[in-house]
Design a protein around this motif. Structure first.
Motif, mmCIF file in Angstrom:
data_model
loop_
_atom_site.group_PDB
_atom_site.id
_atom_site.type_symbol
_atom_site.label_atom_id
_atom_site.label_comp_id
_atom_site.label_asym_id
_atom_site.label_seq_id
_atom_site.Cartn_x
_atom_site.Cartn_y
_atom_site.Cartn_z
ATOM 1 N N ALA A 328 0.835 -1.197 0.000
ATOM 2 C CA ALA A 328 0.000 0.000 0.000
ATOM 3 C C ALA A 328 0.873 1.250 0.000
ATOM 4 O O ALA A 328 1.871 1.325 0.722
ATOM 5 C CB ALA A 328 -0.920 -0.001 1.218
ATOM 6 N N GLY A 329 0.495 2.220 -0.828
ATOM 7 C CA GLY A 329 1.251 3.468 -0.905
ATOM 8 C C GLY A 329 2.444 3.412 -1.823
ATOM 9 O O GLY A 329 3.416 4.150 -1.632
ATOM 10 N N ALA A 330 2.403 2.571 -2.842
ATOM 11 C CA ALA A 330 3.534 2.449 -3.770
ATOM 12 C C ALA A 330 3.717 3.710 -4.608
ATOM 13 O O ALA A 330 4.839 4.071 -4.955
ATOM 14 C CB ALA A 330 3.347 1.237 -4.673
ATOM 15 N N CYS A 331 2.630 4.363 -4.963
ATOM 16 C CA CYS A 331 2.723 5.666 -5.645
ATOM 17 C C CYS A 331 1.663 6.579 -5.029
ATOM 18 O O CYS A 331 0.583 6.753 -5.585
ATOM 19 C CB CYS A 331 2.560 5.549 -7.165
ATOM 20 S SG CYS A 331 1.272 4.411 -7.749
ATOM 21 N N PRO A 332 1.984 7.168 -3.871
ATOM 22 C CA PRO A 332 0.982 7.850 -3.057
ATOM 23 C C PRO A 332 0.756 9.324 -3.364
ATOM 24 O O PRO A 332 -0.142 9.934 -2.794
ATOM 25 C CB PRO A 332 1.569 7.714 -1.650
ATOM 26 C CG PRO A 332 3.053 7.774 -1.877
ATOM 27 C CD PRO A 332 3.289 7.081 -3.199
ATOM 28 N N LYS A 333 1.567 9.922 -4.239
ATOM 29 C CA LYS A 333 1.476 11.356 -4.468
ATOM 30 C C LYS A 333 0.115 11.746 -5.053
ATOM 31 O O LYS A 333 -0.480 11.012 -5.841
ATOM 32 C CB LYS A 333 2.585 11.810 -5.422
ATOM 33 C CG LYS A 333 4.004 11.588 -4.908
ATOM 34 C CD LYS A 333 4.367 12.552 -3.795
ATOM 35 C CE LYS A 333 5.855 12.567 -3.494
ATOM 36 N NZ LYS A 333 6.415 11.263 -3.090
ATOM 37 N N THR A 334 -0.361 12.934 -4.680
ATOM 38 C CA THR A 334 -1.639 13.445 -5.196
ATOM 39 C C THR A 334 -1.475 14.773 -5.927
ATOM 40 O O THR A 334 -2.458 15.359 -6.372
ATOM 41 C CB THR A 334 -2.653 13.636 -4.052
ATOM 42 O OG1 THR A 334 -2.103 14.521 -3.078
ATOM 43 C CG2 THR A 334 -3.001 12.297 -3.415
ATOM 44 N N LYS A 335 -0.220 15.245 -6.057
ATOM 45 C CA LYS A 335 0.049 16.480 -6.789
ATOM 46 C C LYS A 335 1.314 16.296 -7.626
ATOM 47 O O LYS A 335 2.164 15.454 -7.306
ATOM 48 C CB LYS A 335 0.250 17.655 -5.825
ATOM 49 C CG LYS A 335 -1.004 18.112 -5.100
ATOM 50 C CD LYS A 335 -0.692 19.329 -4.229
ATOM 51 C CE LYS A 335 -1.934 19.812 -3.510
ATOM 52 N NZ LYS A 335 -1.642 20.990 -2.645
ATOM 53 N N PRO A 336 1.480 17.080 -8.688
ATOM 54 C CA PRO A 336 2.718 17.016 -9.466
ATOM 55 C C PRO A 336 3.910 17.498 -8.644
ATOM 56 O O PRO A 336 3.755 18.232 -7.665
ATOM 57 C CB PRO A 336 2.452 17.977 -10.643
ATOM 58 C CG PRO A 336 0.977 18.163 -10.681
ATOM 59 C CD PRO A 336 0.498 18.011 -9.277
ATOM 60 N N TYR A 337 5.098 17.075 -9.050
ATOM 61 C CA TYR A 337 6.301 17.658 -8.488
ATOM 62 C C TYR A 337 6.401 19.112 -8.939
ATOM 63 O O TYR A 337 6.039 19.444 -10.070
ATOM 64 C CB TYR A 337 7.543 16.906 -8.964
ATOM 65 C CG TYR A 337 7.737 15.543 -8.344
ATOM 66 C CD1 TYR A 337 7.949 15.399 -6.977
ATOM 67 C CD2 TYR A 337 7.745 14.397 -9.137
ATOM 68 C CE1 TYR A 337 8.148 14.142 -6.415
ATOM 69 C CE2 TYR A 337 7.938 13.142 -8.585
ATOM 70 C CZ TYR A 337 8.139 13.027 -7.221
ATOM 71 O OH TYR A 337 8.321 11.791 -6.669
ATOM 72 N N ARG A 338 6.922 19.963 -8.078
ATOM 73 C CA ARG A 338 7.186 21.345 -8.470
ATOM 74 C C ARG A 338 8.442 21.394 -9.331
ATOM 75 O O ARG A 338 9.237 20.461 -9.353
ATOM 76 C CB ARG A 338 7.361 22.221 -7.233
ATOM 77 C CG ARG A 338 6.118 22.334 -6.371
ATOM 78 C CD ARG A 338 6.331 23.321 -5.233
ATOM 79 N NE ARG A 338 7.414 22.900 -4.358
ATOM 80 C CZ ARG A 338 7.269 22.082 -3.323
ATOM 81 N NH1 ARG A 338 6.078 21.572 -3.048
ATOM 82 N NH2 ARG A 338 8.298 21.754 -2.568
ATOM 83 N N ASP A 339 8.613 22.501 -10.026
ATOM 84 C CA ASP A 339 9.787 22.675 -10.872
ATOM 85 C C ASP A 339 11.048 22.538 -10.026
ATOM 86 O O ASP A 339 11.152 23.130 -8.944
ATOM 87 C CB ASP A 339 9.735 24.054 -11.547
ATOM 88 C CG ASP A 339 10.812 24.210 -12.605
ATOM 89 O OD1 ASP A 339 11.174 23.203 -13.247
ATOM 90 O OD2 ASP A 339 11.303 25.342 -12.782
#
Length: 443
Positions: A328-339
């Protein structure tokens, strides 16, 4: 000599004016600010405005084809990436209130594993971003324009499941304007399919070919490695090359698997072939050889005939696993990376570099034949910055319906539909428009 006579009323007026003028400005300033708040200046683009902090109350509903009145006016399309100063590889993801053209309930061609909305993904913020190149604007996708450019033509997507991911995104966006008819299907998991747009007599196909060259894929019954014949193009798609007007190639991830490589009928070496007496070689040069064989085959078969064909190579799309793939949580991000928060490096950078170099080499070779054109659809960096766009555990329907499980299979490679992969096709359309504005050197 006359003496100047002072006017007492005039002096009093000047004194009063000096006193009242600053207070008048103070009174007008809040009125001006309120006016700007209620009636913003027309040159401030709404596409870059910020969303509310919470997106939990946003409801996506496209039960009918969306209106295209919101498509940016032509003035907004000036200085698009076909200008010499534009590089769509470099840029950032910005907020977009409008969201996608379609959703998971209005498009019947999405592979189940990428239908994140239907499978119960609870957050929707990942749908409200769009790519902004640093030096130009990337227009919103125009289905009507795309279909007009491919009228009476055939587009073939060739490669692995990332090619299929991009294809299904395109079909979904086009279906908001004209319905595609499935006219052919074959192979396990519908790996070979063809659609027809009657409105424009346009054909779109997908060919499963994870190496582009001839290969034997590993199976549960056979050896646990692939076999690649690096000097022979895969005829499962190449036999139809004469029918194709556009070819979109997408490969990469399958080259990471264990494999034995052949060239000239002999074993060249292998990658991670435990127990076999073969020389271990890296997969980077194998990817280069396979892509070069493919591009050279297109030049040989179409260029020498003087026929026209346009070839797009979609560059490597990075995965975003954080830890184990089945946890669980292998790809947990909910927003893009910032520059600058995430840099392009390592394997992702090397895979992209090889593909770009081979396309540039093919351009030189193809320039001898006016009918063959090549272009790289360079999506590696913009894909790298979108860790939030994968299905993750929602590759299966409602994975946490019975509570959060410690072990759950995750997909951190493919892209939700709708999702970031829609941008691939926005850039694809811009390449086609550029080609339309700059005809071939030889006809």
């Amino acid at each position: 000599m006359k003496m100047a006579i002072s006017n007492p009323y005039k002096d009093q007026f000047h004194s009063l004016t000096k006193k009242l003028f600053p207070w008048t400005l103070y009174a007008l300033l809040p009125i001006a600010l309120l006016s700007l708040y209620l009636y913003p200046l027309p040159f401030l683009p709404s596409t870059e405005s910020e969303l509310p902090h919470s997106t939990s109350n946003i409801i996506i509903s496209h039960s009918t084809p969306p209106s295209f009145a919101s498509t940016p006016p032509s003035s907004e399309k000036e200085n698009t990436f076909d200008t010499p100063s534009c590089d769509y590889f470099n840029g950032k993801w910005i907020r977009d209130r409008r969201g996608p053209l379609y959703n998971g309930t209005t498009c019947g061609t999405i592979k189940e594993g990428q239908n994140c909305i239907k499978h119960g993904r609870p957050d929707s913020g990942y749908l409200y971003w769009r790519w902004k190149p640093s030096e130009c604007k990337l227009p919103r996708f125009e289905p009507k324009t795309f279909l007009e450019l491919v009228e009476n033509k055939h587009i073939a997507f060739v490669g692995d499941s990332m090619a299929r991911n991009q294809l299904e995104s395109l079909l979904c966006m086009l279906s908001t304007f004209s319905n595609p008819n499935l006219v052919y299907t074959s192979g396990d998991d519908n790996k070979f399919r063809r659609w027809h747009f009657d409105s424009h007599n346009a054909t779109v196909s997908v060919y499963w070919s994870p190496f582009l060259v001839q290969g034997v894929e590993k199976s549960n019954e056979g050896p646990n490695h692939n076999k690649l014949y690096l000097d022979l193009v895969d005829e499962r798609w190449a036999k139809d090359m004469d029918e194709m007007d556009y070819v979109v190639l997408s490969i990469g991830h399958w080259f990471l698997h264990p494999a034995v490589y052949f060239e000239g009928g002999l074993v060249l070496g292998c990658h991670y072939c435990v127990g076999l007496n073969h020389t271990e070689i890296g997969f980077y040069e194998v990817l280069r050889k396979a892509l070069r064989t493919t591009l050279n085959s297109i030049i040989d078969r179409r260029g020498n005939k003087g026929s026209k064909i346009d070839v797009i190579v979609t560059t490597f799309s990075p995965a975003h696993f954080e830890g184990e793939w089945d946890k669980a949580g292998a790809c947990p991000k909910t927003k893009p990376y910032r520059d600058r928060e995430k840099e392009l490096e390592g394997m992702d950078s090397e895979m992209r570099k090889i593909e770009i170099e081979e396309v540039e080499d093919a351009k030189v070779k193809g320039s001898e034949f006016g009918g063959v054109r090549f272009e790289a659809l360079d999506v590696t960096k913009l894909a790298l910055l979108r860790p939030d766009g994968h299905p993750g555990p929602y590759m299966y329907p409602f994975p946490f319906a019975n509570g959060v499980q410690e072990r759950v299979q995750n997909d951190c490679v493919h892209w939700c539909l709708p999702g970031p992969v829609d941008t691939w096709n926005e850039i694809f359309l811009e390449i086609m428009k550029k080609w339309e504005d700059h005809p071939r050197t030889q006809e």
